[in-house]
Design a protein around this motif. Sequence first.
Motif, short mmCIF file in Angstrom:
data_model
loop_
_atom_site.label_atom_id
_atom_site.label_comp_id
_atom_site.label_asym_id
_atom_site.label_seq_id
_atom_site.Cartn_x
_atom_site.Cartn_y
_atom_site.Cartn_z
N ALA A 160 13.98 48.12 32.99
CA ALA A 160 13.89 49.13 34.06
C ALA A 160 12.52 49.81 34.02
CB ALA A 160 15.01 50.15 33.91
N ALA A 161 12.00 50.06 32.81
CA ALA A 161 10.67 50.68 32.70
C ALA A 161 9.61 49.77 33.32
CB ALA A 161 10.36 50.97 31.23
N PHE A 162 9.73 48.46 33.08
CA PHE A 162 8.80 47.50 33.70
C PHE A 162 8.85 47.62 35.22
CE2 PHE A 162 8.03 43.30 35.62
CZ PHE A 162 6.82 42.94 35.05
N LEU A 163 10.07 47.84 35.75
CA LEU A 163 10.24 47.88 37.21
C LEU A 163 9.77 49.19 37.84
CD1 LEU A 163 13.52 45.87 37.20
CD2 LEU A 163 11.57 45.32 38.65
N ARG A 164 9.50 50.19 36.98
CA ARG A 164 9.02 51.48 37.53
C ARG A 164 7.64 51.35 38.18
NH1 ARG A 164 8.76 55.07 38.93
NH2 ARG A 164 8.68 57.03 37.79
N THR A 165 6.94 50.25 37.89
CA THR A 165 5.69 49.96 38.59
C THR A 165 5.95 49.76 40.09
OG1 THR A 165 4.72 48.89 36.67
CG2 THR A 165 3.82 48.21 38.79
N PHE A 166 7.17 49.36 40.42
CA PHE A 166 7.46 48.92 41.78
C PHE A 166 8.32 49.90 42.57
CE2 PHE A 166 6.76 45.38 38.96
CZ PHE A 166 5.75 44.69 39.60
N SER A 167 9.04 50.78 41.86
CA SER A 167 9.93 51.72 42.56
C SER A 167 10.13 52.98 41.72
CB SER A 167 11.29 51.05 42.82
OG SER A 167 12.20 52.00 43.33
N ARG A 168 10.33 54.10 42.43
CA ARG A 168 10.65 55.36 41.73
C ARG A 168 12.12 55.43 41.37
NH1 ARG A 168 6.79 57.15 45.41
NH2 ARG A 168 5.07 58.23 44.39
N GLN A 169 12.94 54.61 42.04
CA GLN A 169 14.39 54.69 41.85
C GLN A 169 14.89 53.45 41.11
OE1 GLN A 169 16.51 56.32 45.46
NE2 GLN A 169 14.60 55.58 46.38
N VAL A 170 14.86 53.53 39.79
CA VAL A 170 15.30 52.39 38.99
C VAL A 170 16.42 52.84 38.05
CG1 VAL A 170 14.61 50.52 37.45
CG2 VAL A 170 12.95 51.44 39.08
N CYS A 171 17.53 52.11 38.09
CA CYS A 171 18.71 52.46 37.28
C CYS A 171 18.95 51.39 36.23
CB CYS A 171 19.97 52.53 38.16
SG CYS A 171 19.77 53.58 39.60
N ALA A 172 19.16 51.83 35.00
CA ALA A 172 19.53 50.91 33.93
C ALA A 172 21.04 50.96 33.78
CB ALA A 172 18.85 51.32 32.63
N LEU A 173 21.73 49.83 33.99
CA LEU A 173 23.18 49.77 33.85
C LEU A 173 23.48 49.14 32.49
CD1 LEU A 173 24.04 48.25 37.37
CD2 LEU A 173 23.68 50.64 36.78
N ALA A 174 24.04 49.94 31.59
CA ALA A 174 24.24 49.49 30.20
C ALA A 174 25.48 48.60 30.13
CB ALA A 174 24.39 50.69 29.28
N SER A 175 25.27 47.30 30.08
CA SER A 175 26.41 46.37 30.08
C SER A 175 27.26 46.52 28.83
CB SER A 175 25.93 44.93 30.20
OG SER A 175 25.12 44.59 29.09
N ASP A 176 26.66 47.10 27.75
CA ASP A 176 27.43 47.31 26.52
C ASP A 176 28.07 48.70 26.51
OD1 ASP A 176 25.13 48.77 26.29
OD2 ASP A 176 24.44 47.83 24.43
N GLY A 177 27.98 49.41 27.62
CA GLY A 177 28.65 50.70 27.76
C GLY A 177 28.07 51.81 26.91
N ASP A 178 26.82 51.62 26.44
CA ASP A 178 26.23 52.54 25.46
C ASP A 178 25.43 53.67 26.12
OD1 ASP A 178 25.89 53.29 22.91
OD2 ASP A 178 24.43 51.75 22.37
N ALA A 179 25.86 54.11 27.33
CA ALA A 179 25.03 55.02 28.11
C ALA A 179 25.10 56.48 27.66
CB ALA A 179 25.43 54.93 29.58
N ALA A 180 26.03 56.81 26.76
CA ALA A 180 26.18 58.22 26.36
C ALA A 180 25.28 58.59 25.18
CB ALA A 180 27.64 58.50 26.01
#
Length: 299
Positions: A160-180
Amino acid sequence: MSNTPLDCLIVGAGPAGLTAATYLARFRRHVLLADAGASRARWIPASHNCPGFPFGVGGNELLARFRLQAQAYGVPEVHTRITQLARHADGFTASDGERHWQARTVILATGVIDRVPALEDIDEAIAAGTVRLCAVCDAYEARDEVIGVLAPAQAAIGHAAFLRTFSRQVCALASDGDAADPALRRRASDAGVQLWPAPQRLALVDGACQVYFADGRRLRLDTLYPALGAEVQSGLASALGATLDAEGAVVVDDHLQTSVPGLHAIGDVVSSLNQISVAVGHAAIAATTVHRRLPRNYC
Ligand SMILES: Cc1cc2nc3c(=O)[nH]c(=O)nc-3n(C[C@H](O)[C@H](O)[C@H](O)COP(=O)(O)OP(=O)(O)OC[C@H]3O[C@@H](n4cnc5c(N)ncnc54)[C@H](O)[C@@H]3O)c2cc1C
C-alpha cells in the motif's frame, strides 16, 4: 520419439518462451515449444508499459504477435504439459506422460500462477481492471482511484505504501486479520495508509470491488490489488535438483543457466522483476548462450 535430439526444448510459450524460440530458430537451431496454454499475459486487459506499444496492447494480442514471429521461422509447438524431465549423458528426455522428446538443452519458461482472492467473476474483474495483479505494471492506470491491497498485514502495508505514489486513498486489507495491532496501525498511519481487517466477502458491483467486513462495515474500492503471492512453476527444475530460492523461484547465473548444466530458466519462473520486458531480455540472453554452447551448426 524421434532419434535426432532437439537442440533445445523450450517449455512454456509465454513472452519468455516464445522469444527464446524465435531467437533459436533464427540461429538455425532445431527447437520445439511445449506449452500448457496458461500464460499470465492472457489476463492483461491492456499493457501500457510494454516497450514499443505507446498506445497499449492487450495480453492476448501480444502473445499472438510473439507466436506469429516464432511461427514465421518455422518453430513447431505442441500443446501439452511436460510432466517429467530427466537428465542423461547426452542431454535431457522430456515427457508429457504419453510422448517423449530428446533434447540437448532445455529452457524452462514456465512462469508462475497468481494466487487470487475468492471473488465471484474474478476473470471479469481482472478484464475490467477492477482487480489488478501487478502494481509495477499498471498502478499508473489506477492513479487517484480508491485502491485496496489484500495481503497479510505487514505485506499489505508495504504494498500500500508503494501505491501511495499513485493515490492518496490507499487501504491495506489485512488478510490475516491482524489490523488491531498498535505497531501495525502506527506503521500504516506513518505510510499514509488506512488499515482494515480481513474482508468477509468481496464482490464486483457496478465495476467496483465492494468489500464486506464481519462487523457490518463496507468499503468500495475502484481497484483491488491482491498481493497473495504466486505458485512458481519450478517443479521440473527442482526434480532435477536445480537450486531454488526460498520462494521456489529457480536460481540462475548471468547466462540464465540453472545449477544443472544445459538447463536454463527464464521469465517469471526465475526470481526477478516479473515483467514482459525482463522475460524477453532473459530469453535473448539464454537463447544466445544455448546457441554458443552447442556444437557449431555450420551450413
Ligand atoms: C493481470 C496481469 C497484468 C499484467 N500486466 C503486465 C504489464 O502491463 N506489463 C508487464 O510487463 N507485465 C505484465 N504482467 C506480467 C506478465 O504477464 C508476466 O511477467 C509474463 O507473462 C511472464 O512471461 P513468462 O513467459 O515468464 O510466463 P507466462 O507468460 O506465465 O508463460 C508461462 C507458460 O508456461 C506454460 N507452462 C507452465 N508449466 C508448463 C509445463 N510443465 N509444460 C508446458 N507448459 C507449461 C504455462 O501454461 C504458460 O503458457 C501482468 C500479469 C498479470 C497477471
